[in-house]
Design a protein around this motif. Structure first.
Motif, PDB file in Angstrom:
ATOM      1  N   PRO A 192    -134.411  17.416  22.603  1.00  0.00           N
ATOM      2  CA  PRO A 192    -134.024  18.818  22.403  1.00  0.00           C
ATOM      3  C   PRO A 192    -133.046  18.949  21.238  1.00  0.00           C
ATOM      4  CG  PRO A 192    -133.629  18.098  24.677  1.00  0.00           C
ATOM      5  CD  PRO A 192    -133.947  16.888  23.880  1.00  0.00           C
ATOM      6  N   PHE A 199    -135.996  25.113  25.572  1.00  0.00           N
ATOM      7  CA  PHE A 199    -135.422  24.316  24.488  1.00  0.00           C
ATOM      8  C   PHE A 199    -136.491  24.009  23.449  1.00  0.00           C
ATOM      9  CE2 PHE A 199    -133.036  23.353  28.295  1.00  0.00           C
ATOM     10  CZ  PHE A 199    -131.718  23.383  27.857  1.00  0.00           C
ATOM     11  N   ALA A 230    -140.013  23.109  27.346  1.00  0.00           N
ATOM     12  CA  ALA A 230    -139.936  22.557  25.991  1.00  0.00           C
ATOM     13  C   ALA A 230    -140.856  23.334  25.059  1.00  0.00           C
ATOM     14  CB  ALA A 230    -140.337  21.082  26.006  1.00  0.00           C
TER      15      ALA A 230
END
Length: 161
Positions: free
Chosen positions: A65, A92, A13
């Motif tokens: 996301p 993401f 992330a």
């Protein structure tokens, strides 16, 4: 019969707020390292479900996301086993949500916010070469829509449709 080569699939992330990125500091077999919230794809989950789960486990925050920043493949020799390991990482970007009152995942020491330059100044502390590369791709505006990803029901253990 010969072994079939299979890379380890991971997700990460990329979370930015006011020019700083949410990172985790973790204890590894190579020492204390910095990375994005990241981890392995588990059975019966999609890539999106994996990055949401890993972010929650490693930061105690929800994550939504919004785009795929990139797909990265790299290999290294494991200090623990002495064998080469190849990772296929899906990074993401998205939005950070609510924080929950829960312990961080095993091995995660803390979360921290760092600028790109602060992170670039300590490459010896990075979990891997992809940590800074993902942020640089994000800063360049590299994005692919989430609609590029498709998870067939069979990935959840459902009989072929």
């Amino acid at each position: 019969m010969t072994d079939v080569w299979k890379p380890s699939v991971t997700v990460a992330a990329i979370i930015e707020r006011d020019g700083r990125f949410l990172l985790i500091e973790e204890a590894t077999s190579d020492g204390i390292r910095i990375s994005q919230p990241a981890g392995h794809l588990d059975p019966n989950e999609s890539l999106l479900e994996a990055v949401v789960r890993e972010t929650l486990e490693e930061t105690s925050h929800d994550f939504t996301p919004t785009a795929l920043v990139g797909m990265y493949m790299a290999s290294y020799v494991s200090a623990r086993t002495g064998k080469a390991v190849t990772y296929l990482r899906f990074a993401f970007c998205g939005d950070l949500g609510a924080q929950h009152d829960q312990a961080l995942d095993h091995g995660i020491l803390r979360t921290l916010w760092m600028s790109r330059d602060e992170l670039a100044a300590c490459p010896e502390r990075h979990r891997g070469s992809q940590v800074l590369l993902c942020i640089d791709d994000y800063l360049r505006g590299q994005r692919a829509p989430l609609s590029m990803l498709n998870t067939h029901p069979s990935a959840y253990g459902v009989a072929n449709v």
